[in-house]
Design a protein around this motif. Structure first.
Motif: not given
Length: 343
Positions: A40-44, A227-229, A234-235, A308-310
């Motif tokens: 449940a990532p934060a959005s908006g 984590v949400s970002e 789409g990372v 960004a992923l690492p």
């Protein structure tokens, strides 16, 4: 009447008691918010509000640090050249050497874009918030950690792009904006706390749960937000389980190497326990808050995702690992042990 004999704990009770000795509540909370960020990532508007709340928590945290510490402790942290030099050498010399060593891995083991990301990770400045928080939890030199981590970030605004240009082929334009955030969100609250320390310092020191709750809240908010970002951007797409396992293993190996180097390096520098803890917590970490914005400027859109992923993976591993270390170091602090236990 004879005294009743308490019932012997059952198997599950004994297992739970044993589990509590090594399960760190902070790690459980970090894992929980990590899963929450994936599901449940934060959005908006909620993500915007979360960002504001996180910023407020960080500002409050550093205000409390400033209000809690005497000015003498701060000056002592700045004058400790062995500690400050050790932090800078760990962040901008030893870690980049390890990042270059990772480039020797074959692409069949780890794709080139992730190797590039690991090299970029090694060039970033240290974290400030989590380094100082974990130093505080472990009963280390908080003043030295604040000074060292802040200097690392201020220098990183210049050093990281220069090192990217020197060691990587995709360096781009200059990085901006980080200096203002560092000054407004970290240094200014700390200075304000120092100014009011003579009036409220004793009260803050008597109410330790206030700083403790703020510590934990800041870490959990940063973890969930990061984590949400990543989830929203789409990372995590197009990532196989095998590649992820290798990436996690390499990040864990890098962290283990840096934790060992800083802890035993502190002994070689003849630092006391509090300074060794500060070096351990500051010299082994890399800043996701600085790394992701820089990546968006220094690299193209396609390369930035792999880079960004690492940074994100290493960030989560360092939070969970250092949460355990901080609690263990606090529990084994000889100054906090009963006289009988110290012998």
């Amino acid at each position: 009447m004879p005294e009743a004999i308490p019932p012997r704990p059952g198997r599950w009770s004994r297992a739970w008691s044993a589990t509590k000795t090594w399960v760190d509540p902070l790690v459980v909370m970090i894992v929980a918010v990590f899963v929450l960020g994936l599901l449940a990532p934060a959005s908006g508007a909620f993500a915007t509000g979360l960002d504001h709340v996180t910023t407020a928590a960080v500002v409050l945290l550093f205000f409390l640090y400033g209000a809690r510490m005497s000015t003498g402790e701060v000056w002592a942290g700045l004058r400790n050249w062995r500690l400050q030099g050790g932090m800078l050498a760990s962040t901008y010399l030893l870690f980049p050497v390890l990042g270059l060593a990772v480039q020797a891995l074959p692409e069949s083991v780890l794709p080139q874009d992730l190797q590039t990301g690991l090299l970029y990770l090694s060039l970033l400045p240290s974290t400030i918030q989590s380094s100082v928080v974990f130093t505080s939890i472990a009963r280390g030199n908080v003043a030295g950690a604040i000074c060292g981590a802040t200097v690392s970030n201020v220098l990183g605004i210049v050093l990281t792009p220069l090192l990217v240009g020197l060691l990587m082929s995709r360096a781009g334009g200059p990085v901006g904006g980080s200096a203002g955030a560092t000054l407004l969100q970290l240094l200014l609250p700390f200075v304000l706390g120092q100014l009011v320390q003579p009036k409220i310092g004793a009260w803050v020191r008597r109410h330790k749960p206030l700083t403790l709750v703020t510590d934990r809240s800041a870490i959990l908010l940063v973890a969930y937000g990061s984590v949400s970002e990543a989830q929203q951007s789409g990372v995590w797409d197009h990532l196989t389980v095998g590649v992820l396992v290798v990436l996690v293993a390499v990040c864990a190996a890098l962290l283990a190497a840096m934790l060992s180097a800083t802890w035993f390096g502190g002994r070689a520098l003849r630092l006391d326990r509090a300074d060794r803890i500060a070096l351990l917590m500051c010299g082994s970490k890399k800043s996701l808050a600085t790394g992701l914005p820089m990546a968006s400027v220094l690299f193209g859109p396609v390369a930035a995702a792999g880079v960004a992923l690492p940074v994100i993976v290493f960030h989560q591993i360092q939070l969970a690992t250092c949460a355990v270390l901080a609690r263990r170091l606090a529990a084994t602090d000889p100054d906090q042990q009963p006289a009988a236990a110290r012998g």
